[in-house]
Scaffold this motif. Structure first.
Motif, PDB file in Angstrom:
ATOM      1  N   GLY A   8      49.208  34.932  32.930  1.00 38.21           N
ATOM      2  CA  GLY A   8      48.082  34.070  33.292  1.00 38.21           C
ATOM      3  C   GLY A   8      47.525  34.412  34.667  1.00 38.21           C
ATOM      4  N   ARG A   9      48.408  34.623  35.631  1.00 36.24           N
ATOM      5  CA  ARG A   9      47.972  34.992  36.984  1.00 36.24           C
ATOM      6  C   ARG A   9      47.324  36.367  36.967  1.00 36.24           C
ATOM      7  NH1 ARG A   9      45.379  34.031  41.227  1.00 36.24           N
ATOM      8  NH2 ARG A   9      46.122  35.017  43.117  1.00 36.24           N
ATOM      9  N   ALA A  10      47.864  37.293  36.198  1.00 33.35           N
ATOM     10  CA  ALA A  10      47.275  38.626  36.089  1.00 33.35           C
ATOM     11  C   ALA A  10      45.863  38.529  35.520  1.00 33.35           C
ATOM     12  CB  ALA A  10      48.149  39.524  35.224  1.00 33.35           C
ATOM     13  N   ARG A  11      45.671  37.701  34.515  1.00 30.62           N
ATOM     14  CA  ARG A  11      44.331  37.519  33.934  1.00 30.62           C
ATOM     15  C   ARG A  11      43.366  36.922  34.956  1.00 30.62           C
ATOM     16  NH1 ARG A  11      47.075  35.811  28.701  1.00 30.62           N
ATOM     17  NH2 ARG A  11      46.914  37.694  27.447  1.00 30.62           N
ATOM     18  N   GLN A  12      43.824  35.974  35.757  1.00 25.16           N
ATOM     19  CA  GLN A  12      42.979  35.382  36.806  1.00 25.16           C
ATOM     20  C   GLN A  12      42.538  36.452  37.805  1.00 25.16           C
ATOM     21  OE1 GLN A  12      45.580  32.425  38.469  1.00 25.16           O
ATOM     22  NE2 GLN A  12      44.755  30.774  37.195  1.00 25.16           N
ATOM     23  N   LEU A  13      43.462  37.309  38.198  1.00 24.08           N
ATOM     24  CA  LEU A  13      43.145  38.363  39.155  1.00 24.08           C
ATOM     25  C   LEU A  13      42.193  39.387  38.552  1.00 24.08           C
ATOM     26  CD1 LEU A  13      46.683  38.769  40.714  1.00 24.08           C
ATOM     27  CD2 LEU A  13      44.643  37.822  41.837  1.00 24.08           C
ATOM     28  N   PHE A  14      42.390  39.744  37.292  1.00 19.96           N
ATOM     29  CA  PHE A  14      41.482  40.670  36.615  1.00 19.96           C
ATOM     30  C   PHE A  14      40.072  40.082  36.581  1.00 19.96           C
ATOM     31  CE2 PHE A  14      44.228  43.634  33.762  1.00 19.96           C
ATOM     32  CZ  PHE A  14      45.078  43.904  34.820  1.00 19.96           C
ATOM     33  N   GLU A  15      39.972  38.796  36.293  1.00 15.26           N
ATOM     34  CA  GLU A  15      38.670  38.132  36.239  1.00 15.26           C
ATOM     35  C   GLU A  15      38.016  38.102  37.633  1.00 15.26           C
ATOM     36  OE1 GLU A  15      35.322  36.387  34.865  1.00 15.26           O
ATOM     37  OE2 GLU A  15      36.947  37.175  33.631  1.00 15.26           O
ATOM     38  N   ALA A  16      38.816  37.881  38.662  1.00 12.75           N
ATOM     39  CA  ALA A  16      38.286  37.808  40.025  1.00 12.75           C
ATOM     40  C   ALA A  16      37.667  39.127  40.486  1.00 12.75           C
ATOM     41  CB  ALA A  16      39.389  37.379  41.000  1.00 12.75           C
ATOM     42  N   VAL A  17      38.154  40.244  39.951  1.00  9.38           N
ATOM     43  CA  VAL A  17      37.648  41.554  40.384  1.00  9.38           C
ATOM     44  C   VAL A  17      36.855  42.263  39.283  1.00  9.38           C
ATOM     45  CG1 VAL A  17      39.492  41.836  42.080  1.00  9.38           C
ATOM     46  CG2 VAL A  17      39.792  42.772  39.773  1.00  9.38           C
ATOM     47  N   ALA A  18      36.486  41.540  38.237  1.00  5.78           N
ATOM     48  CA  ALA A  18      35.821  42.157  37.079  1.00  5.78           C
ATOM     49  C   ALA A  18      34.544  42.898  37.475  1.00  5.78           C
ATOM     50  CB  ALA A  18      35.530  41.107  36.015  1.00  5.78           C
ATOM     51  N   GLU A  19      33.717  42.292  38.313  1.00  2.40           N
ATOM     52  CA  GLU A  19      32.465  42.960  38.719  1.00  2.40           C
ATOM     53  C   GLU A  19      32.749  44.206  39.538  1.00  2.40           C
ATOM     54  OE1 GLU A  19      29.116  40.835  40.266  1.00  2.40           O
ATOM     55  OE2 GLU A  19      29.698  39.034  39.142  1.00  2.40           O
ATOM     56  N   LEU A  20      33.641  44.103  40.500  1.00  2.00           N
ATOM     57  CA  LEU A  20      33.981  45.266  41.323  1.00  2.00           C
ATOM     58  C   LEU A  20      34.591  46.381  40.485  1.00  2.00           C
ATOM     59  CD1 LEU A  20      35.503  43.935  44.660  1.00  2.00           C
ATOM     60  CD2 LEU A  20      33.481  45.372  44.380  1.00  2.00           C
ATOM     61  N   ALA A  21      35.350  46.027  39.479  1.00  4.21           N
ATOM     62  CA  ALA A  21      35.998  47.038  38.640  1.00  4.21           C
ATOM     63  C   ALA A  21      34.970  47.918  37.945  1.00  4.21           C
ATOM     64  CB  ALA A  21      36.908  46.372  37.611  1.00  4.21           C
ATOM     65  N   GLN A  22      33.778  47.388  37.700  1.00  2.00           N
ATOM     66  CA  GLN A  22      32.743  48.145  36.997  1.00  2.00           C
ATOM     67  C   GLN A  22      31.801  48.905  37.920  1.00  2.00           C
ATOM     68  OE1 GLN A  22      32.982  48.587  33.749  1.00  2.00           O
ATOM     69  NE2 GLN A  22      34.810  47.308  33.912  1.00  2.00           N
ATOM     70  N   GLU A  23      31.887  48.684  39.228  1.00  2.00           N
ATOM     71  CA  GLU A  23      31.010  49.380  40.171  1.00  2.00           C
ATOM     72  C   GLU A  23      31.383  50.842  40.283  1.00  2.00           C
ATOM     73  OE1 GLU A  23      30.407  47.917  44.110  1.00  2.00           O
ATOM     74  OE2 GLU A  23      30.080  45.871  43.390  1.00  2.00           O
ATOM     75  N   LYS A  24      30.360  51.667  40.408  1.00  6.02           N
ATOM     76  CA  LYS A  24      30.601  53.085  40.653  1.00  6.02           C
ATOM     77  C   LYS A  24      31.029  53.196  42.110  1.00  6.02           C
ATOM     78  CE  LYS A  24      28.520  57.567  39.855  1.00  6.02           C
ATOM     79  NZ  LYS A  24      29.635  58.138  39.154  1.00  6.02           N
ATOM     80  N   GLY A  25      32.111  53.899  42.371  1.00  2.55           N
ATOM     81  CA  GLY A  25      32.661  53.975  43.718  1.00  2.55           C
ATOM     82  C   GLY A  25      31.825  54.750  44.705  1.00  2.55           C
ATOM     83  N   CYS A  26      31.288  55.896  44.294  1.00  3.18           N
ATOM     84  CA  CYS A  26      30.470  56.700  45.197  1.00  3.18           C
ATOM     85  C   CYS A  26      29.659  57.696  44.385  1.00  3.18           C
ATOM     86  CB  CYS A  26      31.342  57.431  46.215  1.00  3.18           C
ATOM     87  SG  CYS A  26      32.304  58.778  45.509  1.00  3.18           S
ATOM     88  N   GLY A  27      28.730  58.369  45.030  1.00  9.58           N
ATOM     89  CA  GLY A  27      27.862  59.310  44.344  1.00  9.58           C
ATOM     90  C   GLY A  27      28.550  60.558  43.845  1.00  9.58           C
ATOM     91  N   THR A  28      29.753  60.846  44.332  1.00 10.91           N
ATOM     92  CA  THR A  28      30.430  62.062  43.890  1.00 10.91           C
ATOM     93  C   THR A  28      31.466  61.803  42.799  1.00 10.91           C
ATOM     94  OG1 THR A  28      32.100  61.891  45.632  1.00 10.91           O
ATOM     95  CG2 THR A  28      30.138  63.188  46.123  1.00 10.91           C
ATOM     96  N   CYS A  29      31.577  60.579  42.346  1.00 12.33           N
ATOM     97  CA  CYS A  29      32.558  60.270  41.303  1.00 12.33           C
ATOM     98  C   CYS A  29      32.047  60.704  39.945  1.00 12.33           C
ATOM     99  CB  CYS A  29      32.852  58.780  41.246  1.00 12.33           C
ATOM    100  SG  CYS A  29      33.778  58.200  42.633  1.00 12.33           S
ATOM    101  N   PRO A  30      32.794  61.545  39.245  1.00  9.86           N
ATOM    102  CA  PRO A  30      32.412  61.878  37.879  1.00  9.86           C
ATOM    103  C   PRO A  30      32.791  60.725  36.953  1.00  9.86           C
ATOM    104  CG  PRO A  30      34.441  62.985  38.457  1.00  9.86           C
ATOM    105  CD  PRO A  30      33.981  62.257  39.686  1.00  9.86           C
TER     106      PRO A  30
END
Length: 118
Positions: free
Chosen positions: A84-106
């Motif tokens: 349950g706590r793991a799911r809460q943490l995944f939800e808290a960072v869901a948007e950041l998890a989908q962001e492209k990190g930088c222009g050189t990332c394949p």
């Protein structure tokens, strides 16, 4: 975790655990670290609470490997202790998890930047 002289804990980030018996641990910032492929993470450790940063790093590492980050697996880490706590943490960072990190990332968020740019 190591402890420095004044009693403040020091956390050493692992870039790569041993791949075979007898291989060394490779720590972030060492000469060997430059040879380890890195996963782009669109945040720095101080930007988020430590448990959220750990969840984000866990998810992004799985993305770079083409595997699915499972809350059941993340829940086994010290300090998380429940799915349950793991799911809460995944939800808290869901948007950041989908962001492209930088222009050189394949694809899959595997970073190709040189060490100085990380």
């Amino acid at each position: 975790m190591e402890e420095v002289a004044d009693g403040v804990p020091l956390v050493r980030m692992v870039s790569q655990p041993p791949q075979r018996p007898g291989d060394p641990w490779i720590f972030h910032g060492t000469a060997e670290d430059a040879l380890v492929p890195s996963t782009c993470i669109p945040a720095r450790p101080g930007d988020l609470p430590s448990d959220e940063f750990a969840a984000l790093a866990f998810i992004r590492t799985h993305m770079s490997r083409g595997t699915e980050a499972l809350p059941e697996e993340f829940a086994k880490h010290d300090g998380i202790d429940s799915v349950g706590r793991a799911r809460q943490l995944f939800e808290a960072v869901a948007e950041l998890a989908q962001e492209k990190g930088c222009g050189t990332c394949p694809s899959a968020h595997l970073c190709t930047r040189v060490d100085e740019a990380r």
